[in-house]
Design a protein around this motif. Sequence first.
Motif, PDB file in Angstrom:
ATOM      1  N   PHE A 225     -79.052  20.585  31.027  1.00  0.00           N
ATOM      2  CA  PHE A 225     -78.715  18.552  31.644  1.00  0.00           C
ATOM      3  C   PHE A 225     -78.979  18.424  32.866  1.00  0.00           C
ATOM      4  O   PHE A 225     -79.045  17.578  33.414  1.00  0.00           O
ATOM      5  CB  PHE A 225     -77.928  18.130  30.608  1.00  0.00           C
ATOM      6  N   SER A 228     -81.043  16.702  35.173  1.00  0.00           N
ATOM      7  CA  SER A 228     -82.124  16.156  34.677  1.00  0.00           C
ATOM      8  C   SER A 228     -81.130  14.413  35.088  1.00  0.00           C
ATOM      9  O   SER A 228     -81.526  14.026  34.907  1.00  0.00           O
ATOM     10  CB  SER A 228     -81.721  16.622  32.962  1.00  0.00           C
ATOM     11  N   LEU A 229     -79.110  15.602  34.617  1.00  0.00           N
ATOM     12  CA  LEU A 229     -78.306  13.863  34.765  1.00  0.00           C
ATOM     13  C   LEU A 229     -78.487  13.902  36.427  1.00  0.00           C
ATOM     14  O   LEU A 229     -78.639  12.533  36.294  1.00  0.00           O
ATOM     15  CB  LEU A 229     -77.512  14.875  34.166  1.00  0.00           C
ATOM     16  N   GLN A 238     -77.425   8.823  31.280  1.00  0.00           N
ATOM     17  CA  GLN A 238     -77.402   9.200  31.066  1.00  0.00           C
ATOM     18  C   GLN A 238     -76.597   9.692  30.481  1.00  0.00           C
ATOM     19  O   GLN A 238     -76.424  10.594  29.370  1.00  0.00           O
ATOM     20  CB  GLN A 238     -76.303   9.677  32.924  1.00  0.00           C
ATOM     21  N   MET A 242     -77.103  12.635  26.528  1.00  0.00           N
ATOM     22  CA  MET A 242     -76.161  13.037  26.067  1.00  0.00           C
ATOM     23  C   MET A 242     -76.200  13.065  24.497  1.00  0.00           C
ATOM     24  O   MET A 242     -76.138  13.650  23.737  1.00  0.00           O
ATOM     25  CB  MET A 242     -74.517  12.903  27.013  1.00  0.00           C
ATOM     26  N   ILE A 288     -70.316  14.263  30.769  1.00  0.00           N
ATOM     27  CA  ILE A 288     -70.760  14.116  31.665  1.00  0.00           C
ATOM     28  C   ILE A 288     -69.199  13.902  33.133  1.00  0.00           C
ATOM     29  O   ILE A 288     -69.801  13.878  33.806  1.00  0.00           O
ATOM     30  CB  ILE A 288     -71.957  12.791  32.122  1.00  0.00           C
TER      31      ILE A 288
END
Length: 293
Positions: A225, A228-229, A238, A242, A288
Amino acid sequence: MFEKISKNDSNYRKLLDNLSNENISDEEKKVLKLLKLLYDEGALDNYPNTEVTDFLTCHIDKNKKIFQNIKVKKFWERYRSRIERYNVVANINFCPACGITFYPQFGYHKTLEHIFPKSFYHQLVIYPDNLVYYCEHCNKCKGDKFDYLNIYHPYFTILEKYDDEIILRIRKENNGKIDYQIKISRSAPKEVRDLFNNMFGIAGKYRDYILQFLNSEISTLEVIFGDSLRKIENKEEQLELMKSYLEQLYSVDVDRNPFCITTTERTIMQKLDEVIHSNIGLVAEYFINEMKV
């Protein structure tokens, strides 16, 4: 957690003879000679030698008179590696106190520890039945602490399994930091809670174990990820991405997890999986934040 392990069948008298024949100082020879004398006179006869389904009680007299010109700590530092070389202590791959494997990649290394503290029981300083491998965390927390009425001895104490009494929670602190909290249930016996909280400080070890595992998961999430994040500027979007992944695809697979070997580790990971899926929002935020996207 608080496991019973099998001890090595070792000849203590022969060990003392072998050590005495090595190139050692005159002061060390005097200490070994005195240890032999005490053993031959039966000073260790009251040492536990029978398995019990409860905690042990101390029936051994303290002895702080053997080491005079040489400190017991200094003597032990010299002889630890020699004891290991003679292979008289059970060579295990996990800490019997906390139940966590000695994972070198996590910095979990084994270290030889005394059950009856060497500072109070000089006569047991190199007695094999009084030596066991603990992890550095449990060893350091234990130090010279000793409950004379409720002794957990990995070679002789057979306790019920209390892994299910472990309580794992995730919470957001006042400063916004997301952290994991580990406790042992008050339904566990007081003696077990004292071992968990005071003797070995096991909650801290479990928290570190969980964070070490999650750090390894973050490396995987970075690959899946990370890019992409970082393309998403909105924090909420975001989090939604997730959360969607955690809800639909993520699980802590205890059968495939390389850091899930012992029964205690499996229990902790099963509880972690439950916490993750009942706190998706917090866990998504934690991942995150740790990925620093």
